[in-house]
Enzyme design. Structure first.
Site, PDB file in Angstrom:
ATOM      1  N   CYS A   1       0.781  -1.167  -0.053  1.00  0.00           N
ATOM      2  CA  CYS A   1       0.095  -0.130  -0.052  1.00  0.00           C
ATOM      3  C   CYS A   1       0.825   1.367  -0.012  1.00  0.00           C
ATOM      4  O   CYS A   1       2.084   1.219  -0.171  1.00  0.00           O
ATOM      5  CB  CYS A   1      -0.863   0.066   1.308  1.00  0.00           C
ATOM      6  SG  CYS A   1       0.100  -0.163   2.670  1.00  0.00           S
TER       7      CYS A   1
ATOM      8  N   GLY B   1      -1.005   0.366  -4.842  1.00  0.00           N
ATOM      9  CA  GLY B   1      -2.051  -0.250  -4.527  1.00  0.00           C
ATOM     10  C   GLY B   1      -3.194   0.175  -5.136  1.00  0.00           C
ATOM     11  O   GLY B   1      -3.657   1.106  -5.057  1.00  0.00           O
TER      12      GLY B   1
ATOM     13  N   ASN C   1       1.705   0.622   6.053  1.00  0.00           N
ATOM     14  CA  ASN C   1       2.097   0.154   4.825  1.00  0.00           C
ATOM     15  C   ASN C   1       3.243  -0.929   5.687  1.00  0.00           C
ATOM     16  O   ASN C   1       3.958  -0.491   6.381  1.00  0.00           O
ATOM     17  CB  ASN C   1       2.885   0.905   3.917  1.00  0.00           C
ATOM     18  CG  ASN C   1       3.759   0.316   2.957  1.00  0.00           C
ATOM     19  OD1 ASN C   1       3.427  -0.901   2.520  1.00  0.00           O
ATOM     20  ND2 ASN C   1       5.020   1.117   2.514  1.00  0.00           N
ATOM     21  N   GLY C   2       3.035  -2.161   5.134  1.00  0.00           N
ATOM     22  CA  GLY C   2       4.056  -3.200   5.655  1.00  0.00           C
ATOM     23  C   GLY C   2       3.141  -4.580   6.227  1.00  0.00           C
ATOM     24  O   GLY C   2       2.114  -4.501   6.167  1.00  0.00           O
TER      25      GLY C   2
ATOM     26  N   TYR D   1      11.702  -1.684  -8.496  1.00  0.00           N
ATOM     27  CA  TYR D   1      10.479  -1.513  -9.085  1.00  0.00           C
ATOM     28  C   TYR D   1       9.321  -0.827  -8.465  1.00  0.00           C
ATOM     29  O   TYR D   1       8.578  -0.074  -8.962  1.00  0.00           O
ATOM     30  CB  TYR D   1       9.810  -2.973  -9.282  1.00  0.00           C
ATOM     31  CG  TYR D   1       8.587  -3.166  -9.840  1.00  0.00           C
ATOM     32  CD1 TYR D   1       8.306  -2.737 -11.054  1.00  0.00           C
ATOM     33  CD2 TYR D   1       7.394  -3.731  -9.047  1.00  0.00           C
ATOM     34  CE1 TYR D   1       7.018  -3.114 -11.539  1.00  0.00           C
ATOM     35  CE2 TYR D   1       6.133  -4.000  -9.460  1.00  0.00           C
ATOM     36  CZ  TYR D   1       6.009  -3.613 -11.004  1.00  0.00           C
ATOM     37  OH  TYR D   1       4.772  -3.782 -11.242  1.00  0.00           O
TER      38      TYR D   1
ATOM     39  N   ASP E   1      14.324  -5.593 -18.244  1.00  0.00           N
ATOM     40  CA  ASP E   1      12.949  -5.799 -17.486  1.00  0.00           C
ATOM     41  C   ASP E   1      13.508  -5.747 -15.824  1.00  0.00           C
ATOM     42  O   ASP E   1      14.767  -6.290 -15.829  1.00  0.00           O
ATOM     43  CB  ASP E   1      12.246  -6.618 -17.773  1.00  0.00           C
ATOM     44  CG  ASP E   1      10.534  -6.678 -17.201  1.00  0.00           C
ATOM     45  OD1 ASP E   1      10.542  -5.336 -16.738  1.00  0.00           O
ATOM     46  OD2 ASP E   1       9.626  -7.188 -17.440  1.00  0.00           O
ATOM     47  N   ASP E   2      12.737  -5.340 -15.136  1.00  0.00           N
ATOM     48  CA  ASP E   2      13.120  -5.354 -13.603  1.00  0.00           C
ATOM     49  C   ASP E   2      13.084  -6.748 -12.755  1.00  0.00           C
ATOM     50  O   ASP E   2      13.959  -6.746 -11.868  1.00  0.00           O
ATOM     51  CB  ASP E   2      12.189  -4.188 -12.856  1.00  0.00           C
ATOM     52  CG  ASP E   2      10.975  -4.658 -12.979  1.00  0.00           C
ATOM     53  OD1 ASP E   2      10.326  -5.609 -12.391  1.00  0.00           O
ATOM     54  OD2 ASP E   2      10.184  -4.127 -13.627  1.00  0.00           O
TER      55      ASP E   2
ATOM     56  N   CYS F   1      17.451  -4.554   2.678  1.00  0.00           N
ATOM     57  CA  CYS F   1      17.003  -5.824   2.963  1.00  0.00           C
ATOM     58  C   CYS F   1      16.953  -6.768   1.609  1.00  0.00           C
ATOM     59  O   CYS F   1      16.048  -6.067   0.888  1.00  0.00           O
ATOM     60  CB  CYS F   1      15.468  -5.848   3.678  1.00  0.00           C
ATOM     61  SG  CYS F   1      14.690  -7.583   3.603  1.00  0.00           S
TER      62      CYS F   1
ATOM     63  N   CYS G   1      14.726 -11.589  -0.353  1.00  0.00           N
ATOM     64  CA  CYS G   1      14.054 -12.438  -1.326  1.00  0.00           C
ATOM     65  C   CYS G   1      15.103 -12.917  -2.228  1.00  0.00           C
ATOM     66  O   CYS G   1      14.673 -13.783  -3.119  1.00  0.00           O
ATOM     67  CB  CYS G   1      13.105 -11.466  -1.958  1.00  0.00           C
ATOM     68  SG  CYS G   1      13.481 -10.064  -2.529  1.00  0.00           S
TER      69      CYS G   1
END
Length: 462
Positions: free
Chosen positions: A14, A42, A120-121, A262, A365-366, A451, A454
């Site tokens: 969001c 969002g 947000n989060g 992104y 692309d990202d 961070c 991922c």
């Protein structure tokens, strides 16, 4: 978490916006246009809460619902939102379902007054906190961690003298990534998680102070970016000005790298980094990985364009616009079938045949999540006469899920977690494929602490 990653892209949870106009001027339109500037973060639901600091105590007016900002907040609704202090929200669900009940702001009345909260989060210990709240008789039907966060603040508020103390006490119990703006009838507060995972900025325009997920929302309403809210900082705005509490600030930090890859708008500045420039530098790093014999470099709109420019500058291969993007196609995430979602990609992107016909192309692309959209885009390029398509991705391969408010699916849905780069190349139909390396992030953002769980499974908080 949603079962589909629409158009093979990741989504932020969001965007948040808050404003306090010290001269008593209505802020409804400022919040509206601030949310429009954050709409990319969002598109499932939107909402605004306002209060008049000179009016009756606790008189918070809220309008929220499912859909885009312009769908939820029409002219009639906007005219009812009168007040000089307010918060707004746009949502893409990762915690809690995509339902009207989970739309924000979260507005609540309690024994000492009222509050409205936008968040947000993801709070990773939300289940633990919910159990405690249910024991206290609060969270009987709570489904979102944002509502759990609101209950934590209320629980503390009845024990202490000020809302600032309540927010601070509640924050010490939270684990995860979060950026929140909280409105009481007389004050506006902002808090960012101590790791700085989620972005939050402070801005000013004349006698108004404002907070937003991105600086682009500040500038959209004629404001000037002052600075980022520091990780762990609590800022309170009243009629007398702003007060900062840095007692929860600490190190290390872990800013989300995907804001720069992104999520954020090209024209935003987050934690002192110009987003567009970081993407251009990612393209520079990609061009240094290997040499490609190609005629043109092109990017997938929108976040691939700056990286493509950087690749072109470094490689000396000419940059070209190969796609026309239809920005008015609507929200393809609501398409009910796979066939309609695939058709939406073709409706949103059109290949410019005169640009690509007979050409060898470096396509930037990202990211690649599941590979489905990239495969379609390559097929479109080949159908338009492209001779070769060499794919370069301005992020490393996705291998692990995110728990901090980004819609990364389970590892089983991430193509790179079960397939080699060569297998992915064959699957998407590219002539070659290469990714940005983890060690190249410093080229994008310098010494900013990141961070990148991922990509490397190194989660900063459990």
């Amino acid at each position: 978490m949603t079962s589909e990653i629409i158009e093979d892209k990741l989504h932020e949870e969001c965007g948040v916006f808050g404003i306090y106009e010290q001269e008593g001027i209505d802020v409804n339109k400022d919040i509206y246009y601030g949310l429009i500037a954050l709409q990319h973060r969002g598109q499932e639901s939107a909402g605004i809460s306002v209060s008049d600091t000179t009016g009756p105590m606790g008189n918070v007016i809220t309008k929220k619902g499912m859909g885009l900002v312009s769908e939820v907040i029409n002219k009639d609704a906007l005219n009812t939102l009168k007040g000089n202090i307010g918060v707004g929200h746009v949502r893409y669900s990762t915690s809690g379902g995509s339902t009207p009940e989970n739309a924000q702001p979260i507005a609540m009345n309690y024994i000492k007054g009222s509050l409205a909260l936008v968040h947000n989060g993801n709070i990773v210990n939300a289940s633990e906190l919910k159990e405690e709240q249910m024991y206290r008789g609060q969270a009987h039907y709570t489904t979102s961690d944002s509502e759990i966060l609101a209950y934590e603040i209320i629980s503390e508020r009845v024990k202490v003298t000020t809302i600032e103390e309540a927010v601070k006490n509640a924050a010490t119990r939270l684990k995860g990534g979060f950026a929140c703006v909280i409105m009481s009838p007389r004050k506006l507060l902002a808090i960012r998680d101590p790791l700085g995972i989620k972005p939050l900025v402070l801005g000013k325009r004349d006698n108004a102070y404002m907070f937003a997920s991105e600086s682009a929302a500040i500038t959209a309403v004629g404001g000037e970016l002052i600075r980022d809210v520091k990780p762990g900082e609590i800022i309170s705005v009243t009629k007398d000005g702003i007060v900062s509490d840095e007692s929860l600030c600490s190190k290390p930090h872990a800013h989300c790298i995907f804001e720069y890859i992104y999520f954020a708008r090209d024209d935003s500045i987050i934690d002192g980094i110009e987003v567009r420039e970081s993407r251009r530098k990612a393209g520079t790093a990609l061009a240094r990985l290997d040499k490609v014999d190609a005629d043109i470099v092109c990017g997938v709109p929108d976040s691939g364009l700056a990286a493509a420019e950087g690749y072109s500058e470094e490689s000396k291969i000419p940059f070209a616009i190969a796609f026309y993007k239809n920005s008015y196609i609507g929200r393809s995430f609501i398409k009910p079938t796979k066939e309609e979602r695939n058709a939406a990609v073709h409706m949103k992107l059109t290949v410019l045949k005169s640009v690509v016909e007979g050409k060898s192309i470096v396509l930037i692309d990202d990211s690649i999540v599941r590979g489905t959209t990239m495969k379609q885009i390559i097929e479109m390029l080949r159908n338009a006469g492209a001779k070769e398509v060499h794919v370069r991705i301005s992020s490393p391969p996705f291998l692990y899920p995110c728990y901090y408010g980004t819609d990364v699916p389970s590892s089983g849905q991430l193509i790179a977690s079960e397939h080699s780069t060569e297998e992915i190349r064959q699957s998407i139909g590219a002539d070659s494929l290469a990714y940005l390396r983890l060690e190249d992030f410093h080229i994008m953002v310098g010494n900013l602490s990141l961070c990148s769980a991922c990509f490397n499974n190194n989660y900063p908080v459990g």
